[in-house]
Design a protein around this motif. Structure first.
Motif, mmCIF file in Angstrom:
data_model
loop_
_atom_site.group_PDB
_atom_site.id
_atom_site.type_symbol
_atom_site.label_atom_id
_atom_site.label_comp_id
_atom_site.label_asym_id
_atom_site.label_seq_id
_atom_site.Cartn_x
_atom_site.Cartn_y
_atom_site.Cartn_z
ATOM 1 N N LEU A 235 0.815 -1.214 0.000
ATOM 2 C CA LEU A 235 0.000 0.000 0.000
ATOM 3 C C LEU A 235 0.848 1.263 0.000
ATOM 4 O O LEU A 235 0.306 2.366 0.035
ATOM 5 N N SER A 236 2.168 1.118 -0.051
ATOM 6 C CA SER A 236 3.031 2.300 -0.128
ATOM 7 C C SER A 236 2.957 2.916 -1.516
ATOM 8 O O SER A 236 3.110 2.220 -2.527
ATOM 9 N N LYS B 192 3.225 7.159 9.338
ATOM 10 C CA LYS B 192 2.876 8.513 9.774
ATOM 11 C C LYS B 192 2.565 9.414 8.583
ATOM 12 O O LYS B 192 1.740 10.319 8.673
ATOM 13 N N ALA B 193 3.231 9.159 7.447
ATOM 14 C CA ALA B 193 3.035 10.004 6.271
ATOM 15 C C ALA B 193 1.746 9.683 5.523
ATOM 16 O O ALA B 193 1.242 10.507 4.751
ATOM 17 N N ARG C 42 1.108 -8.139 13.803
ATOM 18 C CA ARG C 42 2.195 -7.186 14.047
ATOM 19 C C ARG C 42 3.442 -7.942 14.486
ATOM 20 O O ARG C 42 3.382 -8.862 15.293
ATOM 21 N N ALA C 43 4.587 -7.531 13.939
ATOM 22 C CA ALA C 43 5.882 -8.130 14.288
ATOM 23 C C ALA C 43 5.863 -9.645 14.100
ATOM 24 O O ALA C 43 6.330 -10.394 14.950
ATOM 25 N N ALA C 44 5.325 -10.077 12.986
ATOM 26 C CA ALA C 44 5.229 -11.514 12.707
ATOM 27 C C ALA C 44 6.597 -12.171 12.758
ATOM 28 O O ALA C 44 7.598 -11.602 12.308
ATOM 29 N N GLY C 45 6.641 -13.376 13.304
ATOM 30 C CA GLY C 45 7.893 -14.116 13.349
ATOM 31 C C GLY C 45 8.892 -13.596 14.346
ATOM 32 O O GLY C 45 10.076 -13.933 14.283
ATOM 33 N N ASP D 28 0.279 -0.535 11.786
ATOM 34 C CA ASP D 28 1.394 0.379 11.575
ATOM 35 C C ASP D 28 2.348 -0.288 10.580
ATOM 36 O O ASP D 28 2.010 -1.318 9.981
ATOM 37 N N MET D 29 3.538 0.271 10.406
ATOM 38 C CA MET D 29 4.449 -0.254 9.398
ATOM 39 C C MET D 29 5.007 -1.636 9.751
ATOM 40 O O MET D 29 5.575 -2.319 8.909
#
Length: 247
Positions: free
Chosen positions: A138-139, A170-171, A197-200, A220-221
């Motif tokens: 999605l970036s 944030k952007a 989130r933070a998979a692995g 989030d990212m």
């Protein structure tokens, strides 16, 4: 040319998810090149090893620097997170080769596969990628939002399970919400949605919800979002997509 370049991925986080081939490549390198946080995942392996850290948005500059080092005779390892060929540095290396010094075509360049975030996230939740799936970022740093919307719409209409990389920052905090709005116009509201989130890593967290109730602010990212297909099912705390079930 006596130098070489290998592009590696450190995996999603846990040291044991870094492949032995990647560990060997890192240990053999004279120079490590990469985004700072990814280089931080690599322990000091030898006293003569040089590290070249850079910002996240200078992929082509980083690639050219790594190629120049290899052309000078160095053994270079370019470090990505996850798998280096999935939204990562391997493509940037070959883009730089295509447009750069013709001698770079003669370099010994190889890519070592790694465990990408999509696979680590799926494993945290069960088997949501058991049927046909696709991955989208999605970036819109390197492509337009209109292009992203067109591809997302096509994936939804084709009834793929969809893995969304780079869902929020944030952007651009609004784009995941816009993506959910588009998907809700095509997919059923009860479609399973996973936020991993933070998979692995030791800090991994899984949120299971539906497309109707999905809250974009959860991401989030460091989050990988997986949107199920019409056949994706929930069994207890597990989510899976049958290989052959009809919608």
């Amino acid at each position: 040319m006596t130098g070489s370049l290998v592009v590696v991925g450190t995996g999603p986080g846990k040291p044991e998810l870094m492949t032995p081939a990647t560990q060997e490549a890192l240990a053999a390198a004279t120079d490590l090149v990469g985004y700072g946080p990814y280089l931080d995942r690599v322990p000091a392996l030898r006293a003569d090893q040089c590290r070249h850290a850079s910002d996240n948005r200078v992929e082509l500059d980083r690639a050219r620097h790594a190629l120049a080092l290899a052309a000078s005779g160095r053994r270079v390892a370019v470090v990505s997170g996850g798998d280096p060929g999935v939204f990562a540095m391997a493509a940037a290396i070959f883009e730089a080769v295509e447009s750069g010094d013709p001698e770079w075509h003669l370099l010994d360049i190889r890519v070592e596969p790694g465990v990408t975030a999509m696979l680590a996230a799926a494993a945290e939740a069960g088997a949501p990628l058991g049927g046909d799936f696709c991955a989208l970022s999605l970036s819109d740093n390197l492509k337009s939002w209109a292009t992203i919307e067109r591809r997302l719409k096509a994936a939804a209409e084709a009834d793929f399970v969809i893995s969304l990389y780079n869902p929020a920052s944030k952007a651009r905090p609004h784009q995941l919400g816009e993506a959910f709005t588009l998907l809700r116009s095509i997919k059923a509201g009860e479609t399973p949605v996973l936020f991993v989130r933070a998979a692995g890593s030791a800090d991994s967290k899984v949120v299971v919800t539906t497309l109707a109730d999905a809250d974009a602010s959860v991401a989030d990212m460091r989050t990988l979002v997986i949107v199920g297909s019409s056949t994706t099912r929930r069994v207890g705390r597990w989510i899976y997509t049958p290989r052959g079930a009809k919608p």
